[in-house]
Design a protein around this motif. Structure first.
Motif, PDB file in Angstrom:
ATOM      1  N   ILE A   6       0.820  -1.214   0.000  1.00  0.00           N
ATOM      2  CA  ILE A   6       0.000   0.000   0.000  1.00  0.00           C
ATOM      3  C   ILE A   6       0.854   1.264   0.000  1.00  0.00           C
ATOM      4  O   ILE A   6       0.437   2.314  -0.496  1.00  0.00           O
ATOM      5  CB  ILE A   6      -0.981  -0.003   1.202  1.00  0.00           C
ATOM      6  CG1 ILE A   6      -2.101   1.033   0.983  1.00  0.00           C
ATOM      7  CG2 ILE A   6      -0.241   0.250   2.515  1.00  0.00           C
ATOM      8  CD1 ILE A   6      -3.241   0.927   1.973  1.00  0.00           C
ATOM      9  N   GLU A   7       2.064   1.174   0.542  1.00  0.00           N
ATOM     10  CA  GLU A   7       2.940   2.346   0.608  1.00  0.00           C
ATOM     11  C   GLU A   7       3.475   2.738  -0.765  1.00  0.00           C
ATOM     12  O   GLU A   7       4.001   3.838  -0.939  1.00  0.00           O
ATOM     13  CB  GLU A   7       4.107   2.077   1.563  1.00  0.00           C
ATOM     14  CG  GLU A   7       3.690   1.782   3.002  1.00  0.00           C
ATOM     15  CD  GLU A   7       2.914   2.930   3.640  1.00  0.00           C
ATOM     16  OE1 GLU A   7       3.124   4.091   3.222  1.00  0.00           O
ATOM     17  OE2 GLU A   7       2.110   2.671   4.559  1.00  0.00           O
ATOM     18  N   THR A   8       3.357   1.852  -1.737  1.00  0.00           N
ATOM     19  CA  THR A   8       3.866   2.165  -3.082  1.00  0.00           C
ATOM     20  C   THR A   8       2.797   2.806  -3.967  1.00  0.00           C
ATOM     21  O   THR A   8       3.070   3.165  -5.111  1.00  0.00           O
ATOM     22  CB  THR A   8       4.371   0.884  -3.776  1.00  0.00           C
ATOM     23  OG1 THR A   8       3.255   0.010  -4.027  1.00  0.00           O
ATOM     24  CG2 THR A   8       5.414   0.174  -2.926  1.00  0.00           C
ATOM     25  N   ILE A   9       1.580   2.941  -3.435  1.00  0.00           N
ATOM     26  CA  ILE A   9       0.477   3.493  -4.237  1.00  0.00           C
ATOM     27  C   ILE A   9       0.489   5.019  -4.176  1.00  0.00           C
ATOM     28  O   ILE A   9       0.544   5.617  -3.096  1.00  0.00           O
ATOM     29  CB  ILE A   9      -0.884   2.947  -3.749  1.00  0.00           C
ATOM     30  CG1 ILE A   9      -0.946   1.437  -3.981  1.00  0.00           C
ATOM     31  CG2 ILE A   9      -2.032   3.638  -4.471  1.00  0.00           C
ATOM     32  CD1 ILE A   9      -2.213   0.789  -3.458  1.00  0.00           C
ATOM     33  N   PRO A  37     -11.551  -4.496  -5.359  1.00  0.00           N
ATOM     34  CA  PRO A  37     -10.147  -4.100  -5.208  1.00  0.00           C
ATOM     35  C   PRO A  37      -9.927  -2.647  -5.633  1.00  0.00           C
ATOM     36  O   PRO A  37     -10.761  -2.044  -6.318  1.00  0.00           O
ATOM     37  CB  PRO A  37      -9.409  -5.057  -6.154  1.00  0.00           C
ATOM     38  CG  PRO A  37     -10.356  -6.179  -6.396  1.00  0.00           C
ATOM     39  CD  PRO A  37     -11.723  -5.586  -6.322  1.00  0.00           C
ATOM     40  N   LEU A  38      -8.799  -2.085  -5.226  1.00  0.00           N
ATOM     41  CA  LEU A  38      -8.407  -0.767  -5.692  1.00  0.00           C
ATOM     42  C   LEU A  38      -8.060  -0.863  -7.179  1.00  0.00           C
ATOM     43  O   LEU A  38      -7.659  -1.922  -7.666  1.00  0.00           O
ATOM     44  CB  LEU A  38      -7.190  -0.260  -4.918  1.00  0.00           C
ATOM     45  CG  LEU A  38      -7.284  -0.261  -3.386  1.00  0.00           C
ATOM     46  CD1 LEU A  38      -5.977   0.255  -2.783  1.00  0.00           C
ATOM     47  CD2 LEU A  38      -8.460   0.569  -2.913  1.00  0.00           C
ATOM     48  N   VAL A  39      -8.222   0.252  -7.875  1.00  0.00           N
ATOM     49  CA  VAL A  39      -7.854   0.291  -9.296  1.00  0.00           C
ATOM     50  C   VAL A  39      -6.655   1.216  -9.442  1.00  0.00           C
ATOM     51  O   VAL A  39      -6.722   2.396  -9.073  1.00  0.00           O
ATOM     52  CB  VAL A  39      -9.024   0.791 -10.170  1.00  0.00           C
ATOM     53  CG1 VAL A  39      -8.600   0.848 -11.640  1.00  0.00           C
ATOM     54  CG2 VAL A  39     -10.240  -0.114 -10.004  1.00  0.00           C
ATOM     55  N   ILE A  40      -5.548   0.688  -9.958  1.00  0.00           N
ATOM     56  CA  ILE A  40      -4.338   1.486 -10.143  1.00  0.00           C
ATOM     57  C   ILE A  40      -3.851   1.329 -11.581  1.00  0.00           C
ATOM     58  O   ILE A  40      -4.237   0.399 -12.284  1.00  0.00           O
ATOM     59  CB  ILE A  40      -3.218   1.068  -9.161  1.00  0.00           C
ATOM     60  CG1 ILE A  40      -2.799  -0.382  -9.418  1.00  0.00           C
ATOM     61  CG2 ILE A  40      -3.669   1.253  -7.717  1.00  0.00           C
ATOM     62  CD1 ILE A  40      -1.618  -0.838  -8.567  1.00  0.00           C
ATOM     63  N   ASN A  43       1.770   2.628 -13.215  1.00  0.00           N
ATOM     64  CA  ASN A  43       2.723   3.354 -12.368  1.00  0.00           C
ATOM     65  C   ASN A  43       2.270   3.396 -10.910  1.00  0.00           C
ATOM     66  O   ASN A  43       2.760   4.201 -10.118  1.00  0.00           O
ATOM     67  CB  ASN A  43       2.911   4.779 -12.895  1.00  0.00           C
ATOM     68  CG  ASN A  43       3.517   4.802 -14.286  1.00  0.00           C
ATOM     69  OD1 ASN A  43       4.455   4.050 -14.569  1.00  0.00           O
ATOM     70  ND2 ASN A  43       2.973   5.639 -15.156  1.00  0.00           N
ATOM     71  N   ASN A  44       1.313   2.551 -10.583  1.00  0.00           N
ATOM     72  CA  ASN A  44       0.759   2.454  -9.224  1.00  0.00           C
ATOM     73  C   ASN A  44       0.012   3.714  -8.772  1.00  0.00           C
ATOM     74  O   ASN A  44      -0.119   3.967  -7.575  1.00  0.00           O
ATOM     75  CB  ASN A  44       1.855   2.114  -8.204  1.00  0.00           C
ATOM     76  CG  ASN A  44       2.180   0.628  -8.196  1.00  0.00           C
ATOM     77  OD1 ASN A  44       1.834  -0.093  -9.131  1.00  0.00           O
ATOM     78  ND2 ASN A  44       2.842   0.164  -7.148  1.00  0.00           N
ATOM     79  N   LYS A  45      -0.474   4.498  -9.725  1.00  0.00           N
ATOM     80  CA  LYS A  45      -1.310   5.647  -9.369  1.00  0.00           C
ATOM     81  C   LYS A  45      -2.730   5.158  -9.121  1.00  0.00           C
ATOM     82  O   LYS A  45      -3.287   4.393  -9.919  1.00  0.00           O
ATOM     83  CB  LYS A  45      -1.308   6.687 -10.492  1.00  0.00           C
ATOM     84  CG  LYS A  45      -2.197   7.891 -10.199  1.00  0.00           C
ATOM     85  CD  LYS A  45      -2.184   8.883 -11.361  1.00  0.00           C
ATOM     86  CE  LYS A  45      -3.128  10.046 -11.079  1.00  0.00           C
ATOM     87  NZ  LYS A  45      -3.134  11.031 -12.191  1.00  0.00           N
ATOM     88  N   LEU A  46      -3.317   5.602  -8.010  1.00  0.00           N
ATOM     89  CA  LEU A  46      -4.669   5.171  -7.657  1.00  0.00           C
ATOM     90  C   LEU A  46      -5.683   5.879  -8.556  1.00  0.00           C
ATOM     91  O   LEU A  46      -5.772   7.109  -8.567  1.00  0.00           O
ATOM     92  CB  LEU A  46      -4.950   5.489  -6.183  1.00  0.00           C
ATOM     93  CG  LEU A  46      -6.267   4.964  -5.603  1.00  0.00           C
ATOM     94  CD1 LEU A  46      -6.350   3.445  -5.722  1.00  0.00           C
ATOM     95  CD2 LEU A  46      -6.410   5.386  -4.139  1.00  0.00           C
TER      96      LEU A  46
END
Length: 317
Positions: A6-9, A37-40, A43-46
């Motif tokens: 989660i810290e990389t989002i 789930p979260l959608v990213i 580049n791990n952008k939320l």
């Protein structure tokens, strides 16, 4: 679906709502887990799932489930907008701004789709035809109504308020001095005319504004502004009195026409009040015919009614 730290989002996305109340969502996650789930992006952008992200972080859940998508920046923004529009904590103006931007992006990404300004909401058969089209041919209004449960008319009006209202009108709306109905009338004018009128009409009813807009179209904005400035304003008390008279005459007409009778103490009390009202109405008429400070009118508190009585009157009318 996969799991990431989660810290990389990256949460740098203006559409995310990270500071809203998530207490119920946290309880839901603790009970049944994460359903969506979260959608990213790559580049791990939320892109979608701001509240879920905040809840997961506060609960100390890590790694978190995500779906990675590969879209261009406009498609990503449209996905964020779609999720934002189903939220319940947006202000009316935030909804309007989001709808307008969503419409702009959608019609840019899907140029073959029906344009919102060409949407005919008056023909029922036309609406049925749209539902049979592929999604990239349906209008933004049609798809958004299906996703959000909002009516197509509400969506179209919201987009028009955002796109047609002048800066001053938007400012007055943000301050709570203009509502959506008043704005719907003002935006029938061009933005320059709205700027000249908004400060003069924001305290007027939507019906009054509608008449003012009609005058602007007939005689021009300058003549209309001058007329507003030179015409005496009807006191609020007389506006209220006018409304009461209309309501009273409507009910009295029904009582007289249908010959409604009731031999109860309440009716006797009402008739006594009518006698008192007649005296005061005569005094009011006399005061305008022959102005005099010596008229012995009743005090305003003698006319006060409790909330229950007022509510019953509203229901009757």
């Amino acid at each position: 679906m996969e799991f990431v730290d989660i810290e990389t989002i990256n949460t740098n996305n203006k559409y995310l709502r990270l500071e809203t109340d998530i207490s119920k969502l946290k309880k839901s996650i603790e009970t049944v887990g994460i359903i969506n789930p979260l959608v990213i992006n790559e580049n791990n952008k939320l892109i979608a799932g701001g509240r879920r992200y905040s809840a997961l972080k506060e609960l100390g859940i890590n790694p978190v489930p995500v779906i990675k998508i590969s879209k261009n920046e406009y498609e990503e923004e449209l996905i964020s907008i779609d999720e934002n529009l189903v939220r319940k904590d947006l202000t009316n103006m935030e909804v309007e701004k989001t709808l307008s931007r969503g419409r702009e992006l959608y019609e840019m990404l899907y140029p073959e789709a029906l344009k919102y300004e060409n949407e005919d909401l008056t023909v029922p058969e036309y609406q049925d035809i749209q539902s049979e089209l592929p999604n990239d041919k349906r209008s933004f209004i049609d798809l958004t109504a299906e996703k959000t449960g909002l009516s197509k008319r509400v969506i179209k009006s919201a987009i028009e308020r955002e796109e047609k209202a002048s800066d001053k009108v938007k400012e007055l709306r943000s301050l709570g001095e203009l509502n959506a109905t008043q704005t719907n009338e003002l935006i029938k004018l061009d933005k320059d005319d709205q700027e000249k009128l908004s400060d003069l009409v924001h305290k007027k009813s939507a019906k009054d504004i509608k008449n003012i807009v009609k005058k602007v179209k007939e005689q021009g904005v300058e003549a209309t502004v001058n007329e507003i400035l030179t015409t005496p304003t009807l006191p609020t008390e007389f506006k209220s009195f006018e409304t009461l008279l209309k309501r009273m005459n409507k009910v009295l007409g029904k009582i007289i026409f249908e010959d409604i009778r009731a031999d109860t103490p309440e009716v006797k009390k009402i008739l006594e009040g009518v006698s008192t009202l007649r005296i005061n109405l005569d005094q009011l008429v006399e005061s305008f015919a022959n102005p005099s400070p010596k008229l012995n009118a009743m005090k305003s508190e003698d006319f006060e009614e409790d909330d229950e009585t007022n509510a019953e009157a509203q229901d009757t009318l």
